[in-house]
Write a protein that holds these residues in place. Structure first.
Motif, mmCIF file in Angstrom:
data_model
loop_
_atom_site.group_PDB
_atom_site.id
_atom_site.type_symbol
_atom_site.label_atom_id
_atom_site.label_comp_id
_atom_site.label_asym_id
_atom_site.label_seq_id
_atom_site.Cartn_x
_atom_site.Cartn_y
_atom_site.Cartn_z
ATOM 1 N N THR A 1 45.345 26.820 56.220
ATOM 2 C CA THR A 1 46.107 26.231 55.117
ATOM 3 C C THR A 1 45.172 25.618 54.080
ATOM 4 O O THR A 1 45.431 25.680 52.879
ATOM 5 N N ALA A 2 44.045 25.049 54.536
ATOM 6 C CA ALA A 2 43.099 24.412 53.613
ATOM 7 C C ALA A 2 42.501 25.436 52.657
ATOM 8 O O ALA A 2 42.338 25.168 51.464
ATOM 9 N N SER A 3 42.169 26.633 53.154
ATOM 10 C CA SER A 3 41.567 27.643 52.282
ATOM 11 C C SER A 3 42.563 28.124 51.229
ATOM 12 O O SER A 3 42.187 28.404 50.091
ATOM 13 N N VAL A 4 43.848 28.191 51.589
ATOM 14 C CA VAL A 4 44.863 28.575 50.608
ATOM 15 C C VAL A 4 45.019 27.479 49.567
ATOM 16 O O VAL A 4 45.141 27.747 48.361
ATOM 17 N N GLN A 5 44.981 26.227 49.984
ATOM 18 C CA GLN A 5 45.078 25.110 49.036
ATOM 19 C C GLN A 5 43.921 25.122 48.041
ATOM 20 O O GLN A 5 44.080 24.732 46.895
ATOM 21 N N GLN A 6 42.764 25.567 48.511
ATOM 22 C CA GLN A 6 41.576 25.559 47.658
ATOM 23 C C GLN A 6 41.494 26.798 46.773
ATOM 24 O O GLN A 6 40.473 27.051 46.135
ATOM 25 N N GLY A 7 42.566 27.591 46.737
ATOM 26 C CA GLY A 7 42.616 28.706 45.798
ATOM 27 C C GLY A 7 42.188 30.038 46.369
ATOM 28 O O GLY A 7 41.884 30.969 45.615
ATOM 29 N N SER A 8 42.149 30.164 47.688
ATOM 30 C CA SER A 8 41.800 31.443 48.301
ATOM 31 C C SER A 8 42.782 32.526 47.835
ATOM 32 O O SER A 8 43.987 32.308 47.751
ATOM 33 N N THR A 9 42.251 33.700 47.521
ATOM 34 C CA THR A 9 43.111 34.817 47.098
ATOM 35 C C THR A 9 43.672 35.488 48.341
ATOM 36 O O THR A 9 43.244 36.573 48.734
ATOM 37 N N ALA A 10 44.622 34.810 48.969
ATOM 38 C CA ALA A 10 45.168 35.286 50.237
ATOM 39 C C ALA A 10 46.582 35.814 50.102
ATOM 40 O O ALA A 10 47.215 36.129 51.097
ATOM 41 N N ASN A 11 47.093 35.920 48.880
ATOM 42 C CA ASN A 11 48.474 36.351 48.704
ATOM 43 C C ASN A 11 48.733 37.692 49.377
ATOM 44 O O ASN A 11 47.972 38.643 49.201
ATOM 45 N N GLY A 12 49.814 37.732 50.160
ATOM 46 C CA GLY A 12 50.170 38.944 50.875
ATOM 47 C C GLY A 12 49.526 39.070 52.242
ATOM 48 O O GLY A 12 49.889 39.957 53.020
ATOM 49 N N THR A 13 48.575 38.201 52.558
ATOM 50 C CA THR A 13 47.888 38.258 53.849
ATOM 51 C C THR A 13 48.807 37.756 54.959
ATOM 52 O O THR A 13 49.476 36.732 54.811
ATOM 53 N N GLN A 14 48.835 38.477 56.068
ATOM 54 C CA GLN A 14 49.666 38.099 57.206
ATOM 55 C C GLN A 14 48.963 37.014 58.019
ATOM 56 O O GLN A 14 47.814 37.183 58.430
ATOM 57 N N VAL A 15 49.674 35.913 58.253
ATOM 58 C CA VAL A 15 49.107 34.793 59.011
ATOM 59 C C VAL A 15 50.073 34.386 60.123
ATOM 60 O O VAL A 15 51.263 34.714 60.091
ATOM 61 N N ARG A 16 49.540 33.668 61.072
ATOM 62 C CA ARG A 16 50.342 33.042 62.132
ATOM 63 C C ARG A 16 49.937 31.579 62.176
ATOM 64 O O ARG A 16 48.847 31.232 62.602
ATOM 65 N N TRP A 17 50.836 30.729 61.698
ATOM 66 C CA TRP A 17 50.577 29.297 61.624
ATOM 67 C C TRP A 17 51.652 28.553 62.403
ATOM 68 O O TRP A 17 52.756 29.051 62.606
#
Length: 197
Positions: A36-52
């Motif tokens: 979640t921290a990497s997404v908050q910092q602007g990681s270009t993760a859109n569309g990436t499948q995650v399990r949180w």
């Protein structure tokens, strides 16, 4: 069976069960190790499948979907959030939304969930007076874990204790009538009172 042997047997059984831990079928799959921290910092993760996963903060049904605001935690070998009473494993927050109605009286604050789905940027929302950027997941699975049993009573203090044992090792009046006679040390079985949170 001696108390020490019983303890060692239970420890071995617990280790064996832990080794056999499996992820529930709805949560199985391959997921990116994105936090979640990497997404908050602007990681270009859109569309990436995650399990949180983590603890529900609030559940908010809308007209077309229900959104779960979650205090994120790392997942164990079963994909269940790791418990931590001190919040040292807190990994920030995220929001997961899924089509349909999910009852807030079932998906209550504090309940543990694991979700799978695609990252869809962040959503700004107030936490107190602070504008918090929640990483957003378009969830395809929202898995509500059963409540964990919580031990609220145990008749013995730290370590093994028996009122007939006494403060000293060795023969004498401190051994009491429960030593020997029946083939070894005897104490009443522990009484554990369990409630669910």
């Amino acid at each position: 069976m001696s108390p020490l042997y019983r303890i060692l047997s239970l420890a071995a059984l617990s280790a064996a069960l832990a080794a056999c831990a499996t992820v529930p079928q709805p949560l199985q799959g391959n997921f990116a190790p994105i936090t979640t921290a990497s997404v908050q910092q602007g990681s270009t993760a859109n569309g990436t499948q995650v399990r949180w996963g983590g603890d529900i903060i609030s559940t908010e049904p809308g007209q077309n979907a229900t959104c779960f605001y979650v205090l994120s935690r790392p997942l164990d070998d079963e994909a269940r959030p790791v418990t931590d009473n001190n919040n040292s494993n807190n990994q920030g927050r995220f929001v997961a939304c899924r089509p349909g109605f999910y009852d807030p009286e079932v998906f209550k604050p504090g309940r543990e969930i694991t979700v799978t789905g695609a990252v869809q940027g962040t959503v700004s929302r107030k936490v107190g007076d602070y504008d918090y950027a929640y990483p957003r997941v378009e969830a395809n699975v929202v898995y509500l874990w059963p409540k964990r049993p919580v031990v609220v009573g145990y008749p013995y203090g730290p370590g093994w204790y028996d009122p007939f044992w006494g403060p000293y090792w060795g023969p004498g009046p401190y051994w009491g009538p429960y030593w020997g006679g029946w083939g070894g040390w005897y104490a009443p079985p522990p009484v554990i009172v369990v409630r669910h949170r």
